[in-house]
Design an enzyme around this catalytic site. Structure first.
Site, mmCIF file in Angstrom:
data_model
loop_
_atom_site.group_PDB
_atom_site.id
_atom_site.type_symbol
_atom_site.label_atom_id
_atom_site.label_comp_id
_atom_site.label_asym_id
_atom_site.label_seq_id
_atom_site.Cartn_x
_atom_site.Cartn_y
_atom_site.Cartn_z
ATOM 1 N N GLU A 119 0.825 -1.221 0.000
ATOM 2 C CA GLU A 119 0.000 0.000 0.000
ATOM 3 C C GLU A 119 0.858 1.269 0.000
ATOM 4 O O GLU A 119 0.489 2.288 0.572
ATOM 5 C CB GLU A 119 -0.968 -0.016 1.184
ATOM 6 C CG GLU A 119 -1.940 -1.187 1.141
ATOM 7 C CD GLU A 119 -2.839 -1.294 2.366
ATOM 8 O OE1 GLU A 119 -2.815 -0.371 3.209
ATOM 9 O OE2 GLU A 119 -3.571 -2.299 2.474
ATOM 10 N N GLU A 146 -4.643 -8.115 -0.562
ATOM 11 C CA GLU A 146 -5.537 -8.089 0.601
ATOM 12 C C GLU A 146 -6.901 -7.635 0.128
ATOM 13 O O GLU A 146 -7.003 -6.765 -0.742
ATOM 14 C CB GLU A 146 -5.059 -7.094 1.666
ATOM 15 C CG GLU A 146 -3.750 -7.396 2.329
ATOM 16 C CD GLU A 146 -3.319 -6.262 3.268
ATOM 17 O OE1 GLU A 146 -4.188 -5.412 3.632
ATOM 18 O OE2 GLU A 146 -2.129 -6.198 3.613
#
Length: 328
Positions: free
Chosen positions: A177, A277
């Protein structure tokens, strides 16, 4: 004569499309282990046809979320994931046990700021940006912050070596991320941004520590334009195909935009892509529309905190989804 020419062109185009579809890439590590090469080849063999089911587990409860999937669906996820921040022996033992059962192992690392103690953890140090001055020190070889960063990286290498020595390939996804603005290394585009950290770790683990069991998974967040929660374009943070085996996206809030999938396919120029994810699970229709995802991994506890049981069951009952008893 024209008909024959058109038929020839048609079959030639089908041939080249077929070749493109089945194209595979060697590991970016020229010394990749036999097991890493075999896992990567397997992932390519199912590309566009199947998607591997996966579940993350917190390091202090290494089976709770995986067991919940079995309770909900009667099936076990094919991929087992956790975080090596804690460096516990129990984590290594469980990863070895999962591998022996046939599961694919994926590991991540919520790295705290280089100058902070590991005990501060996710909320205390992983989250929150560093200043430009601090960042400059972090990426300057020889500086105190660089040495601190290197020390933390080397510590985790010792955990990964235990899996290497057990001949276990690992889907390794550090600095995830990075295109968001919530982690200390986030929103640092360009060669002097997180790309530097990625290349430094790749060199350290591949050439110094000889971690040839790693498959390098570059894992961004799905780009989004939410005030104070932005995630920016993939390409700004991408270190290049010579450093990445698999490109992945994290998708939360049920934000399964087609662009999240398509832009990764384009950026990787044919390399594998995955859902690193996820929060809410995608519907079977979504995984049909976005067929290139090699696996999905639901975040820990999210099967029951952010999903309806029926939606999880629908996903696991999809013909495209591979569970533990169905892989390899």
């Amino acid at each position: 004569m024209k008909t024959n020419i058109y038929l020839t062109l048609f079959f030639l185009s089908m041939f080249f499309l077929s070749c493109k579809k089945t194209e595979t890439f060697e590991s970016v590590n020229p010394n990749a282990s036999k097991e890493a090469k075999e896992l990567l080849a397997y992932l390519y063999s199912i590309r566009g046809k199947k998607i591997i089911s996966g579940q993350h587990n917190y390091p202090h409860e290494l089976l709770r979320s995986t067991d919940s999937i079995q309770a909900m669906t009667g099936k076990l996820p094919a991929l087992w994931g956790t975080d090596i921040s804690s460096m516990s022996d129990k984590l290594v033992e469980e990863a070895i046990r999962q591998h022996k059962k046939g599961a694919i192992i994926t590991l991540m690392y919520h790295q705290v700021k280089p100058f902070d103690h590991d005990s501060l953890g996710y909320a205390g140090s992983v989250k929150g940006m560093v200043t430009d001055e601090q960042w400059e020190q972090i990426i300057t070889p020889g500086s105190e912050y660089y040495k601190m960063l290197l020390h933390k990286i080397d510590q985790r290498a010792e955990v990964l070596k235990k899996l290497r020595d057990a001949n276990i390939p690992v889907l390794w996804r550090p600095y995830h991320e990075m295109n968001g603005m919530w982690f200390w290394y986030g929103n640092r585009p360009g060669k002097k941004g997180v790309q530097f950290l990625w290349k430094m770790m790749y060199d350290r683990y591949t050439n110094h520590h000889k971690l040839n069991n790693l498959i390098w998974v570059w894992n961004a967040n799905g780009p989004r334009d939410r005030e104070n929660d932005e995630a920016y374009a993939y390409h700004l943070f991408y270190p290049g195909n010579e450093y990445v085996d698999v490109l992945a996206a994290d998708i939360y809030r049920n934000d399964y935009k087609q662009s999240h999938h398509d832009e990764l396919v384009e950026l990787g120029e044919g390399k594998l892509i995955a859902l690193g994810e996820i929060g809410q699970v995608p519907s079977p229709e979504i995984i049909e529309q976005q067929p290139e995802w090699a696996w999905f991994m639901i975040w820990a506890r999210f099967p029951w905190t952010h999903n309806d049981r029926e939606d999880v069951q629908k996903l696991y009952n999809s013909e495209r989804v591979l569970t533990l008893d169905e892989i390899q």
